[in-house]
Design a protein around this motif. Structure first.
Motif, PDB file in Angstrom:
ATOM      1  N   GLU A  46      39.695  78.756  -8.782  1.00 11.23           N
ATOM      2  CA  GLU A  46      38.456  79.226  -9.343  1.00 11.23           C
ATOM      3  C   GLU A  46      37.571  78.046  -9.710  1.00 11.23           C
ATOM      4  O   GLU A  46      36.347  78.125  -9.374  1.00 11.23           O
ATOM      5  N   THR A  47      38.110  76.813  -9.969  1.00 11.11           N
ATOM      6  CA  THR A  47      37.290  75.843 -10.352  1.00 11.11           C
ATOM      7  C   THR A  47      36.608  75.416  -9.285  1.00 11.11           C
ATOM      8  O   THR A  47      35.440  74.971  -9.366  1.00 11.11           O
ATOM      9  N   VAL A  48      37.483  75.253  -8.138  1.00 10.90           N
ATOM     10  CA  VAL A  48      36.801  74.490  -6.818  1.00 10.90           C
ATOM     11  C   VAL A  48      35.715  75.331  -6.475  1.00 10.90           C
ATOM     12  O   VAL A  48      34.660  75.051  -6.004  1.00 10.90           O
ATOM     13  N   PHE A  49      35.867  76.458  -6.384  1.00 13.71           N
ATOM     14  CA  PHE A  49      35.124  77.693  -5.756  1.00 13.71           C
ATOM     15  C   PHE A  49      33.989  78.054  -6.811  1.00 13.71           C
ATOM     16  O   PHE A  49      33.261  79.051  -6.662  1.00 13.71           O
ATOM     17  N   SER A  50      34.136  77.457  -8.041  1.00 11.58           N
ATOM     18  CA  SER A  50      33.286  77.887  -9.010  1.00 11.58           C
ATOM     19  C   SER A  50      33.132  79.636  -9.206  1.00 11.58           C
ATOM     20  O   SER A  50      32.082  80.240  -9.488  1.00 11.58           O
ATOM     21  N   TRP A  51      34.189  79.992  -9.142  1.00 10.22           N
ATOM     22  CA  TRP A  51      34.437  81.618  -9.271  1.00 10.22           C
ATOM     23  C   TRP A  51      34.659  82.102 -10.688  1.00 10.22           C
ATOM     24  O   TRP A  51      35.512  81.283 -11.291  1.00 10.22           O
ATOM     25  N   PRO A  52      33.641  82.686 -11.201  1.00 10.43           N
ATOM     26  CA  PRO A  52      33.584  82.841 -12.605  1.00 10.43           C
ATOM     27  C   PRO A  52      34.689  83.905 -12.901  1.00 10.43           C
ATOM     28  O   PRO A  52      34.350  84.947 -13.198  1.00 10.43           O
ATOM     29  N   ILE A 104      30.024  78.807  -0.246  1.00 17.15           N
ATOM     30  CA  ILE A 104      31.186  77.798  -0.913  1.00 17.15           C
ATOM     31  C   ILE A 104      31.231  78.019  -1.996  1.00 17.15           C
ATOM     32  O   ILE A 104      32.281  77.584  -2.385  1.00 17.15           O
ATOM     33  N   SER A 105      30.569  78.877  -2.849  1.00 16.75           N
ATOM     34  CA  SER A 105      30.971  78.953  -4.280  1.00 16.75           C
ATOM     35  C   SER A 105      30.320  80.183  -4.869  1.00 16.75           C
ATOM     36  O   SER A 105      29.466  80.817  -4.206  1.00 16.75           O
ATOM     37  N   LYS A 106      30.639  80.444  -6.243  1.00 17.89           N
ATOM     38  CA  LYS A 106      30.096  81.503  -6.976  1.00 17.89           C
ATOM     39  C   LYS A 106      30.461  82.888  -6.538  1.00 17.89           C
ATOM     40  O   LYS A 106      31.295  83.083  -5.516  1.00 17.89           O
ATOM     41  N   PHE A 107      30.146  83.781  -7.095  1.00 17.02           N
ATOM     42  CA  PHE A 107      30.405  85.123  -6.956  1.00 17.02           C
ATOM     43  C   PHE A 107      29.387  86.025  -6.218  1.00 17.02           C
ATOM     44  O   PHE A 107      29.945  86.908  -5.374  1.00 17.02           O
ATOM     45  N   LEU A 134      51.986  73.883   3.594  1.00 19.40           N
ATOM     46  CA  LEU A 134      51.150  74.693   2.872  1.00 19.40           C
ATOM     47  C   LEU A 134      52.044  74.912   1.281  1.00 19.40           C
ATOM     48  O   LEU A 134      51.405  74.916   0.551  1.00 19.40           O
ATOM     49  N   PHE A 135      53.319  74.604   1.428  1.00 17.03           N
ATOM     50  CA  PHE A 135      54.028  74.818   0.134  1.00 17.03           C
ATOM     51  C   PHE A 135      53.958  73.473  -0.865  1.00 17.03           C
ATOM     52  O   PHE A 135      54.047  73.749  -1.966  1.00 17.03           O
ATOM     53  N   THR A 136      53.704  72.530  -0.179  1.00 14.53           N
ATOM     54  CA  THR A 136      53.843  71.079  -1.028  1.00 14.53           C
ATOM     55  C   THR A 136      52.139  70.651  -1.208  1.00 14.53           C
ATOM     56  O   THR A 136      51.958  69.713  -1.870  1.00 14.53           O
ATOM     57  N   ILE A 137      51.437  71.240  -0.416  1.00  9.40           N
ATOM     58  CA  ILE A 137      50.100  70.558  -0.295  1.00  9.40           C
ATOM     59  C   ILE A 137      49.470  70.731  -1.687  1.00  9.40           C
ATOM     60  O   ILE A 137      49.406  71.773  -2.490  1.00  9.40           O
ATOM     61  N   PHE A 138      48.586  69.894  -2.102  1.00 11.16           N
ATOM     62  CA  PHE A 138      47.655  69.616  -3.347  1.00 11.16           C
ATOM     63  C   PHE A 138      46.547  70.821  -3.289  1.00 11.16           C
ATOM     64  O   PHE A 138      45.935  70.650  -2.389  1.00 11.16           O
ATOM     65  N   THR A 139      46.274  71.587  -4.201  1.00 10.36           N
ATOM     66  CA  THR A 139      45.551  72.881  -3.824  1.00 10.36           C
ATOM     67  C   THR A 139      44.151  72.473  -3.793  1.00 10.36           C
ATOM     68  O   THR A 139      43.575  72.955  -2.874  1.00 10.36           O
ATOM     69  N   PRO A 140      43.845  71.778  -4.563  1.00 11.18           N
ATOM     70  CA  PRO A 140      42.164  71.238  -4.428  1.00 11.18           C
ATOM     71  C   PRO A 140      42.004  70.794  -2.889  1.00 11.18           C
ATOM     72  O   PRO A 140      41.016  71.092  -2.453  1.00 11.18           O
ATOM     73  N   LEU A 141      42.854  69.766  -2.535  1.00 13.81           N
ATOM     74  CA  LEU A 141      42.628  69.296  -1.218  1.00 13.81           C
ATOM     75  C   LEU A 141      42.847  70.429  -0.204  1.00 13.81           C
ATOM     76  O   LEU A 141      41.829  70.494   0.835  1.00 13.81           O
TER      77      LEU A 141
END
Lengths: 324, 395
Positions: free
Chosen positions: B339-345, B177-180, B141-148
């Motif tokens: 926020e970008t991955v989940f289109s969180w505004p 899966i995304s948005k608010f 978890l410490f090293t994982i690529f966040t978007p992955l």
């Protein structure tokens, strides 16, 4: 002084298991302490003094094991007790003044809080208010201002911290206190006043004590009886005056020779050559024989017997010093 | 104490000023500006573009532009967005700030608390399969690529778990899966999403404050009532809020919709910093367990739980709390990606969007806001440390 034994240690053997093999840190040690009596354990570093102290409280690291023997505290053998049972006897019957008083207190709580929690654990009937009064009285007894109860450990000086550690050890009215090098880290003046404080308190409260030190002078000052340790074994045990006047074991004799006497005649200090043995491979027979000036043939073959020399004076030696 | 906080706030202000200047220079160093978007338009000549740039104040020397920006900023004018012209930047940021703030706070508190609990027990009971499993999980978890990680969680929860729940229980859980929010649901709602969300935030804030006050007050009441007050404050504040939302507020359904949308972003952000917090707590706790005062506590015959929680863990938390400063920046960068991955505004998504269209004022505003949040985070950590460690208390 009554004749009742507060603690009786019989044939205590404790080993540390290491990767290289077993280290016998305490080998077949027996002694007993009566109410109000102070026993001093003296010996070089690594001779098993602290190991005995930790065995008495059963505060042993995971790799240490009491192989045999009994520790009878107030008539009850502590050795077979499970941890949870043992926990209840700690501090309420047997408490300890630690070697490193500087770090004996948790830095994030006030000293008072750390003493109160011991009282709460062992004397649940005492109210918080009474506990506080008790702690303030203890503080006065050991020579600390009662306001210091609410201070944090870092606000104490070294000597004050040592006094607070003593107050904490007294907090649950134990029958016996083990003091493991209680003054080693302090300067001589503070050391002296604390030693006096401890002996006064001990007399006043009629408590038993085990006093552990490498310093013969300290032991002479505070204890009624002295046990001399060498390489995990007790080599001699006698009343304090007796052992200083009439040491039987050559090691005891050498130890006395290596300390100056303040009141006696001026004499040359004699250093004992050699070093204590490696306890992974202790020498056969008497563990002291490689350094012993009195060595005879038998010494490296058989372990000497624990013999009674009269007047409560015991010693384990094949060729004792001349007894005059 | 107050003079210490005052001093720290002055320091923070200077840091913020330097941060803004550095950020401005860095953004200015990027090739192109907003007029480059007009380059494909045949109606606008090079001379016309230069005129637009001059109108927008893009042609002056760097120091004077920085001066203009800063004076405007501190008089409350953050400029207008080029992309959503002429919407003021401050308005855009203020709508989006609560969303990021919630994400950020929830993830920081959760990861700190979970990491602390897990690390504490791992150090206490050493060895065995648990130790290997948790160490591997922690390092991963410490090293994982966040978007992955975000995509793995999406697949695991929104796809696998969702279909498993609907197959097994016949309930349509529908984890978004995304948005608010879910627009179709909110069409009939009595309030808009931002209003309900701000209520949720105030509620969250109230819970935190109640628990904090209870914790502080509990130190001044008799010992035997302390656990009751501490546990009571947690149970009552959280339980009361839940009951209010479910039965009294009348917008429970809508709040639940927001919570469902919050779930995956918070989970992602929490997991990112959880690993580090857990490993650090474990190491710190192992070190603390070797301290003399732990042996004293044992000798005093205290119960195991007291030694573990009151003595060992209480001290082991100090370095973890310090490291929170570092994990804050981690959470912020992770937050932008999440926020970008989940289109969180939120602020992070706004930043990425505005940078990609050279919307200078918005990017600058978002970065400044992130800077302010980090600085406040640092201040909170510093003040918290004063409470945690009496040795650094200033008398």
């Amino acid at each position: 002084m009554s004749t009742e034994n507060v603690i009786e240690v019989k044939n205590l053997t404790m080993e540390y298991s290491t990767r290289k093999g077993n280290v016998s840190a305490v080998d077949n040690v027996s002694f007993s302490i009566k109410r109000g009596q102070a026993l001093g354990l003296v010996g070089e570093s690594g001779c098993g003094k602290t190991s005995i102290a930790k065995s008495l409280l059963k505060l042993l690291p995971d790799n240490a094991m009491i192989q045999q023997g009994q520790i009878v505290l107030n008539g009850k053998d502590m050795v077979p007790l499970p941890e949870e049972e043992m926990r209840k006897h700690r501090w309420s019957e047997i408490s300890m003044v630690f070697q490193a008083a500087m770090n004996a207190f948790n830095p994030v709580y006030t000293v008072g809080d750390q003493i109160i929690e011991a009282i709460e654990t062992h004397l649940p009937d005492v109210s918080e208010k009474d506990a506080r009064v008790k702690i303030e009285n203890l503080f006065r007894m050991v020579g600390l201002a009662p306001e210091m109860v609410d201070r944090y450990p870092h606000e104490y000086s070294g000597g004050m911290r040592q006094r607070a550690v003593i107050a904490m050890a007294l907090s649950c009215d134990p029958d016996i206190i083990i003091a493991d090098e209680p003054t080693t880290a302090l300067d001589v003046i503070v050391q002296d006043s604390i030693l006096k404080e401890i002996t006064t308190l001990q007399d006043r409260l009629n408590m038993s004590m085990v006093y552990i030190s490498h310093d013969v002078a300290v032991i002479a000052e505070v204890s009624d009886r002295v046990g001399v340790m060498y390489a995990g074994r007790m080599v001699e045990l006698a009343d304090t005056e007796e052992i200083f006047i009439r040491p039987i074991h050559p090691y005891t004799y050498a130890l006395m020779q290596s300390f100056p006497s303040v009141t006696g005649p001026k004499r040359e200090l004699v250093a004992l050559p050699g070093e204590p043995p490696d306890l992974l491979h202790p020498p056969k027979g008497c563990r002291f024989h490689p350094r012993c000036p009195n060595r005879i043939e038998k010494c490296d073959q058989e372990q000497p017997e624990w013999k009674d020399y009269g007047d409560n004076h015991f010693c384990a030696c094949w060729n004792p010093m001349e007894i005059n | 104490m107050w003079s210490y906080i005052g001093k720290r706030i002055v320091q923070m202000f200077i840091t913020l000023l330097l941060f803004q200047i550095a950020t401005y220079i860095l953004i200015d160093l990027q090739p192109g500006d907003v007029t480059d978007l007009l380059i494909g338009n045949p109606d606008i000549t090079a001379a016309e573009r230069a005129r637009i740039a001059a109108d927008l104040g893009l042609d002056g020397p760097l120091p004077s532009r920085i001066w203009t920006y800063l004076t405007n900023f501190y008089t409350g004018n953050l400029g207008v967005s080029m992309q959503q012209y002429p919407r003021p930047v401050s308005e855009i940021l203020m709508t989006r700030l609560p969303r990021t703030f919630t994400l950020f706070m929830a993830a920081t508190i959760l990861s700190f608390w979970l990491g602390y609990i897990a690390g504490k027990f791992l150090a206490w009971k050493r060895g065995g399969a648990w130790e290997y499993a948790s160490t591997i999980t922690g390092v991963t978890l410490f090293t994982i690529f966040t978007p992955l990680l975000a995509y793995i969680l999406l697949w695991l929860f929104a796809r696998q778990l969702d279909s498993w729940i609907s197959d097994t229980f016949g309930i349509d859980f529908d984890l978004p899966i995304s948005k608010f929010n879910t627009p179709s649901l909110w069409r009939r709602a009595p309030y808009d999403t931002n209003t309900v969300f701000s209520w949720m935030n105030w509620n969250f804030f109230a819970i935190v404050m109640i628990i904090l006050i209870a914790l502080i007050v509990s130190n001044y009441i008799p010992r035997r009532y302390r656990p009751a007050l501490r546990i009571g404050s947690v149970v009552l504040s959280i339980g009361g809020s839940l009951i209010w939302w479910a039965f009294i507020s009348g917008v429970g359904l809508y709040a639940w919709d927001i919570v469902k949308h919050l779930f995956l972003p918070i989970l992602t952000l929490t997991l990112i910093s959880f690993g580090g917090n857990m490993l650090l707590t474990r190491t710190s706790m192992l070190e603390t367990l070797r301290e003399d005062y732990i042996e004293t506590a044992r000798a005093k015959g205290l119960p195991e739980g007291v030694i573990r929680n009151r003595h060992a863990a209480r001290n082991a938390v100090l370095p973890v709390w310090t490291a929170l400063v570092f994990s804050l920046s981690n959470t912020i960068s992770g937050g932008i990606i999440t926020e970008t991955v989940f289109s969180w505004p939120g602020i992070g998504a706004t930043l990425v969007q505005s940078v990609s269209v050279s919307d200078f004022a918005v990017a600058m505003g978002a970065l400044t806001l992130i800077g302010i949040m980090t600085l406040i985070g640092h201040l909170i950590v510093d003040i918290g440390y004063v409470f945690l460690d009496p040795r650094i208390r200033i008398h």
